[in-house]
Scaffold this active site. Structure first.
Site, PDB file in Angstrom:
ATOM      1  CG  HIS A 162      -8.376   0.038  -1.879  1.00 51.35           C
ATOM      2  ND1 HIS A 162      -7.348   0.920  -1.663  1.00 51.35           N
ATOM      3  CD2 HIS A 162      -7.806  -1.093  -2.384  1.00 51.35           C
ATOM      4  CE1 HIS A 162      -6.194   0.347  -2.024  1.00 51.35           C
ATOM      5  NE2 HIS A 162      -6.448  -0.891  -2.461  1.00 51.35           N
ATOM      6  CD  GLU A 171      -2.709  -1.457  -3.142  1.00 50.41           C
ATOM      7  OE1 GLU A 171      -2.700  -2.658  -2.820  1.00 50.41           O
ATOM      8  OE2 GLU A 171      -3.717  -0.882  -3.558  1.00 50.41           O
ATOM      9  CG  HIS A 217      -6.469  -4.937  -0.095  1.00 49.73           C
ATOM     10  ND1 HIS A 217      -5.235  -4.542   0.372  1.00 49.73           N
ATOM     11  CD2 HIS A 217      -6.622  -4.363  -1.309  1.00 49.73           C
ATOM     12  CE1 HIS A 217      -4.665  -3.753  -0.538  1.00 49.73           C
ATOM     13  NE2 HIS A 217      -5.492  -3.629  -1.570  1.00 49.73           N
ATOM     14  CD  GLU A 218      -9.863  -5.025  -4.033  1.00 51.17           C
ATOM     15  OE1 GLU A 218     -10.186  -3.865  -4.329  1.00 51.17           O
ATOM     16  OE2 GLU A 218      -8.786  -5.531  -4.390  1.00 51.17           O
TER      17      GLU A 218
END
Ligand code: ZN
Length: 241
Positions: free
Chosen positions: A112, A171, A108-109
């Site tokens: 981003h 998100e 997820h990071e």
């Protein structure tokens, strides 16, 4: 809205990253959890490069020099700077619980970063603060404030409250890409909704979680993640064959 060039941000990230590591020395390679972070990082970065290459977006990781660190801190936090500098805080590990749980958060990071969400946040912050988005001029005029903006944009540091969270759209995009990345890296993506559910539950306690201030979560998000599992799991099966 990416008004700052990614190469400028990558240059800036090196300074911020080195500064962060000098204040928060990474744990030694001999620790089992460090081995886990580096193992996940290696698999995730390989998956990211393959995925972007397959989609003719390999330029997104051009100049990336991946590094994965674990720092000893009770903060529940993790981030990825442009250029592929990833830091996981030990405080996160009880919530991610095991390797596949952490693989989702790291995926997820990284999502981003490669989707350039931090760039968009940095551009918006600069515009709001200075009325213009000339990064080099801002760094020259107000170096400390500009570094703070950068750290805020990438979720570095302990600020809880008062900082702009990633948008729901960002998100959602990072969740979906993160699930694909973890699946391609060989981790079952059906773990993803469980990780975020544990964070939501824990965030109801007396101490708000650092990671929740930048990555807001609610039941709708969990439902969206669950709905995406059948798609992401195709990447898991493919890689497993
Ligand atoms: Zn996020």
């Amino acid at each position: 809205m990416n008004l700052v060039s990614e190469s400028e941000l990558m240059k800036m990230s090196l300074t911020s990253y080195n500064e962060f590591l000098s204040e928060n020395p990474p744990m030694s390679d001999s620790a089992a959890n460090v081995q886990m972070v580096k193992r996940i990082g290696s698999k995730i970065s390989t998956a990211v490069e393959k995925f972007l290459g397959d989609h003719k977006m390999g330029d997104r990781v051009e100049g990336y020099n991946w590094e994965f660190n674990l720092v000893n801190s009770d903060q529940l936090n993790a981030w990825c700077m442009p250029g592929g500098k990833v830091v996981v805080y030990t405080g996160l590990l009880p919530v991610t619980k095991d390797e596949k749980g952490l693989a989702f958060v790291m995926g997820h990071e990284v999502a981003h970063a490669v989707a350039r969400h931090g760039n968009e946040r940095m551009s918006q912050n600069l515009l709001a603060q200075t009325g213009a988005v000339a990064l080099d001029a801002a760094l020259y005029d107000k170096p400390d404030e500009t570094r703070d903006l950068f750290n805020t944009a990438y979720g570095v540091g302990a600020q809880v409250g008062g900082i702009l969270p990633f948008s729901r759209l960002h998100e959602s995009e990072a969740d979906k890409l993160g699930m694909i990345f973890m699946a391609m890296a060989g981790y079952d993506p059906s773990e993803a909704p469980k990780v975020w559910q544990r964070m939501i539950d824990l965030n109801k306690g007396p101490k708000p979680l650092e990671i929740m201030s930048t990555h807001p979560s609610d039941d709708k998000r969990i439902a969206d993640i669950k709905a995406y599992v059948p798609h992401a799991i195709k990447y898991y099966r493919q890689e497993g064959e």
